[in-house]
Design a protein around this motif. Structure first.
Motif, PDB file in Angstrom:
ATOM      1  N   TYR A 178       0.848  -1.176   0.000  1.00  0.00           N
ATOM      2  CA  TYR A 178       0.000   0.000   0.000  1.00  0.00           C
ATOM      3  C   TYR A 178       0.894   1.241   0.000  1.00  0.00           C
ATOM      4  CZ  TYR A 178      -3.246  -3.555   1.675  1.00  0.00           C
ATOM      5  OH  TYR A 178      -3.996  -4.699   1.800  1.00  0.00           O
ATOM      6  N   MET A 179       0.671   2.135  -0.954  1.00  0.00           N
ATOM      7  CA  MET A 179       1.475   3.348  -1.002  1.00  0.00           C
ATOM      8  C   MET A 179       1.138   4.249   0.183  1.00  0.00           C
ATOM      9  SD  MET A 179       1.866   6.230  -4.026  1.00  0.00           S
ATOM     10  CE  MET A 179       2.463   5.032  -5.224  1.00  0.00           C
ATOM     11  N   THR A 180       2.172   4.842   0.779  1.00  0.00           N
ATOM     12  CA  THR A 180       1.975   5.778   1.888  1.00  0.00           C
ATOM     13  C   THR A 180       1.924   7.211   1.349  1.00  0.00           C
ATOM     14  OG1 THR A 180       4.338   6.092   2.270  1.00  0.00           O
ATOM     15  CG2 THR A 180       3.264   4.235   3.413  1.00  0.00           C
ATOM     16  N   ALA A 181       1.428   8.112   2.197  1.00  0.00           N
ATOM     17  CA  ALA A 181       1.431   9.526   1.829  1.00  0.00           C
ATOM     18  C   ALA A 181       2.859  10.022   1.640  1.00  0.00           C
ATOM     19  CB  ALA A 181       0.724  10.344   2.911  1.00  0.00           C
ATOM     20  N   ASN A 182       3.799   9.465   2.399  1.00  0.00           N
ATOM     21  CA  ASN A 182       5.205   9.832   2.266  1.00  0.00           C
ATOM     22  C   ASN A 182       5.725   9.492   0.865  1.00  0.00           C
ATOM     23  OD1 ASN A 182       4.422   8.361   4.861  1.00  0.00           O
ATOM     24  ND2 ASN A 182       5.966   9.780   5.620  1.00  0.00           N
ATOM     25  N   GLU A 183       5.426   8.269   0.425  1.00  0.00           N
ATOM     26  CA  GLU A 183       5.850   7.847  -0.906  1.00  0.00           C
ATOM     27  C   GLU A 183       5.180   8.696  -1.985  1.00  0.00           C
ATOM     28  OE1 GLU A 183       6.597   3.139  -0.903  1.00  0.00           O
ATOM     29  OE2 GLU A 183       4.657   3.713  -0.061  1.00  0.00           O
ATOM     30  N   GLY A 184       3.887   8.968  -1.789  1.00  0.00           N
ATOM     31  CA  GLY A 184       3.173   9.790  -2.764  1.00  0.00           C
ATOM     32  C   GLY A 184       3.765  11.181  -2.873  1.00  0.00           C
ATOM     33  N   ALA A 185       4.143  11.773  -1.723  1.00  0.00           N
ATOM     34  CA  ALA A 185       4.763  13.099  -1.736  1.00  0.00           C
ATOM     35  C   ALA A 185       6.078  13.072  -2.500  1.00  0.00           C
ATOM     36  CB  ALA A 185       4.989  13.576  -0.298  1.00  0.00           C
ATOM     37  N   GLY A 186       6.889  12.051  -2.250  1.00  0.00           N
ATOM     38  CA  GLY A 186       8.154  11.936  -2.960  1.00  0.00           C
ATOM     39  C   GLY A 186       7.981  11.771  -4.452  1.00  0.00           C
ATOM     40  N   LEU A 187       6.984  10.982  -4.848  1.00  0.00           N
ATOM     41  CA  LEU A 187       6.741  10.774  -6.282  1.00  0.00           C
ATOM     42  C   LEU A 187       6.249  12.056  -6.948  1.00  0.00           C
ATOM     43  CD1 LEU A 187       5.148   7.220  -6.194  1.00  0.00           C
ATOM     44  CD2 LEU A 187       7.306   7.862  -7.297  1.00  0.00           C
ATOM     45  N   LEU A 188       5.425  12.847  -6.247  1.00  0.00           N
ATOM     46  CA  LEU A 188       4.972  14.125  -6.810  1.00  0.00           C
ATOM     47  C   LEU A 188       6.150  15.057  -7.078  1.00  0.00           C
ATOM     48  CD1 LEU A 188       1.712  15.339  -5.021  1.00  0.00           C
ATOM     49  CD2 LEU A 188       2.009  14.745  -7.427  1.00  0.00           C
ATOM     50  N   LEU A 189       7.076  15.118  -6.134  1.00  0.00           N
ATOM     51  CA  LEU A 189       8.261  15.966  -6.321  1.00  0.00           C
ATOM     52  C   LEU A 189       9.111  15.458  -7.480  1.00  0.00           C
ATOM     53  CD1 LEU A 189       9.154  16.445  -2.557  1.00  0.00           C
ATOM     54  CD2 LEU A 189       8.314  18.217  -4.109  1.00  0.00           C
ATOM     55  N   GLU A 190       9.164  14.143  -7.622  1.00  0.00           N
ATOM     56  CA  GLU A 190       9.894  13.551  -8.748  1.00  0.00           C
ATOM     57  C   GLU A 190       9.218  13.891 -10.076  1.00  0.00           C
ATOM     58  OE1 GLU A 190      11.374   9.107 -10.211  1.00  0.00           O
ATOM     59  OE2 GLU A 190      10.744   9.429  -8.130  1.00  0.00           O
ATOM     60  N   MET A 191       7.883  13.862 -10.081  1.00  0.00           N
ATOM     61  CA  MET A 191       7.149  14.227 -11.303  1.00  0.00           C
ATOM     62  C   MET A 191       7.429  15.674 -11.701  1.00  0.00           C
ATOM     63  SD  MET A 191       3.413  12.581 -10.427  1.00  0.00           S
ATOM     64  CE  MET A 191       3.355  11.050  -9.493  1.00  0.00           C
ATOM     65  N   GLU A 192       7.433  16.567 -10.716  1.00  0.00           N
ATOM     66  CA  GLU A 192       7.699  17.968 -11.025  1.00  0.00           C
ATOM     67  C   GLU A 192       9.108  18.151 -11.575  1.00  0.00           C
ATOM     68  OE1 GLU A 192       6.537  22.057  -9.020  1.00  0.00           O
ATOM     69  OE2 GLU A 192       8.138  21.070  -7.871  1.00  0.00           O
ATOM     70  N   ALA A 193      10.078  17.453 -10.973  1.00  0.00           N
ATOM     71  CA  ALA A 193      11.452  17.550 -11.460  1.00  0.00           C
ATOM     72  C   ALA A 193      11.560  17.034 -12.892  1.00  0.00           C
ATOM     73  CB  ALA A 193      12.378  16.767 -10.536  1.00  0.00           C
ATOM     74  N   ASP A 194      10.854  15.926 -13.197  1.00  0.00           N
ATOM     75  CA  ASP A 194      10.864  15.382 -14.562  1.00  0.00           C
ATOM     76  C   ASP A 194      10.238  16.369 -15.540  1.00  0.00           C
ATOM     77  OD1 ASP A 194      12.037  13.100 -13.645  1.00  0.00           O
ATOM     78  OD2 ASP A 194      10.212  11.889 -13.643  1.00  0.00           O
ATOM     79  N   GLU A 195       9.130  16.986 -15.134  1.00  0.00           N
ATOM     80  CA  GLU A 195       8.436  17.936 -16.006  1.00  0.00           C
ATOM     81  C   GLU A 195       9.306  19.160 -16.262  1.00  0.00           C
ATOM     82  OE1 GLU A 195       5.232  19.029 -18.409  1.00  0.00           O
ATOM     83  OE2 GLU A 195       5.614  17.140 -17.352  1.00  0.00           O
ATOM     84  N   ASN A 196       9.953  19.673 -15.231  1.00  0.00           N
ATOM     85  CA  ASN A 196      10.840  20.814 -15.403  1.00  0.00           C
ATOM     86  C   ASN A 196      12.026  20.461 -16.295  1.00  0.00           C
ATOM     87  OD1 ASN A 196       9.253  22.471 -13.836  1.00  0.00           O
ATOM     88  ND2 ASN A 196      10.439  22.175 -11.962  1.00  0.00           N
TER      89      ASN A 196
END
Length: 271
Positions: A178-196
């Motif tokens: 089960y994904m945690t909120a911690n993991e989800g937060a990290g993945l969101l930051l990774e998505m933003e870095a990829d998009e930038n």
């Protein structure tokens, strides 16, 4: 008749009296636990309270080959799922299949995480935009793939000054996780870095998620439900405990929402 019955948020006692009556009078009872789970109970405890044997369906038996639907042509069948009865598009597809087979259907609703989050943290429910699910990364051709869809949905909502609910992935195979909120937060930051990176940007895109307030919620409906609001990067460091988790990204906060996040979710005073 095919009864779609929501089980609520956490354990076997979250079901409505109407739902309990429909289960007890049904000829057969089926449940799916791959779109959501009741983390505070077991199938055995559900069977003891409901007074019926419950058959657990796989994803394939719900989506690809629901042969059990035929039983509802001349029997009363109860189909159970976590949360509300018709939040998942999978359940809508199943209902439409049943209707095409000439089977009567009805819905018995229950509490849903989609509405519970507002009560838990104080964000106003009419201000939520489109939701999305953050899936676990996967590997294809030797590359780690992180879906950008949740980030794109978040950016669309932010542009409209709407809050965002981000559901977190559940995987049953090859192992249960089960994904945690911690993991989800990290993945969101990774998505933003990829998009930038794709756009040739070195810094933050405007304010950026480094400075975004986020809310992590764990075990909604449980006596020990956890709610925490802080900057998204800081949220990676909080221990919210066991599953299920969900992640919220507010848009611009109304003064009452900001006060609610301070009192209900421990939003730091400097934010």
């Amino acid at each position: 008749m095919l009864h779609f019955i929501g089980l609520g948020l956490y354990d076997e006692r979250d079901i409505s009296l109407k739902g309990l009556e429909a289960i007890r009078s049904a000829d057969a009872v089926y449940v799916e636990f791959y779109t959501s789970r009741l983390m505070g109970t077991t199938r055995e405890r559900m069977e003891a309270l409901y007074g019926k044997r419950i058959h657990t369906l796989s994803r394939e038996e719900v989506e690809a080959d629901p042969a059990w639907l035929e039983e509802a042509k001349d029997k009363d069948i109860a189909f159970l799922s976590g949360g509300d009865a018709m939040v998942s598009t999978t359940h809508l597809d199943l209902r439409l299949r049943a209707i095409r087979l000439g089977i009567k259907t009805d819905l018995i609703h229950a509490s849903s995480i989609a509405t519970a989050v507002s009560g838990l943290c104080g964000l106003q429910n009419y201000r939520f935009g489109r939701s999305a699910t953050i899936p676990f990364p996967y590997t294809a051709r030797g590359r780690r793939i992180v879906s950008q869809t949740p980030y794109q949905v978040l950016m669309e909502n932010q542009a409209r000054n709407l809050h965002t609910i981000l559901f977190l992935d559940i995987q049953m195979e090859p192992e249960e996780r089960y994904m945690t909120a911690n993991e989800g937060a990290g993945l969101l930051l990774e998505m933003e870095a990829d998009e930038n990176g794709k756009n040739g940007k070195n810094g933050k895109n405007g304010k950026g998620l480094q400075e975004a307030i986020a809310v992590g919620i764990a075990r909604a409906g449980a006596p020990d439900a956890a709610v925490k609001a802080d900057l998204l990067p800081r949220l990676q460091g909080y221990d919210l405990g066991g599953p299920l988790h969900i992640l919220l990204l507010p848009a611009e906060l109304h003064f009452m929402e900001r006060e609610a996040l301070k009192i209900l979710a421990g939003l730091p005073a400097d934010l």
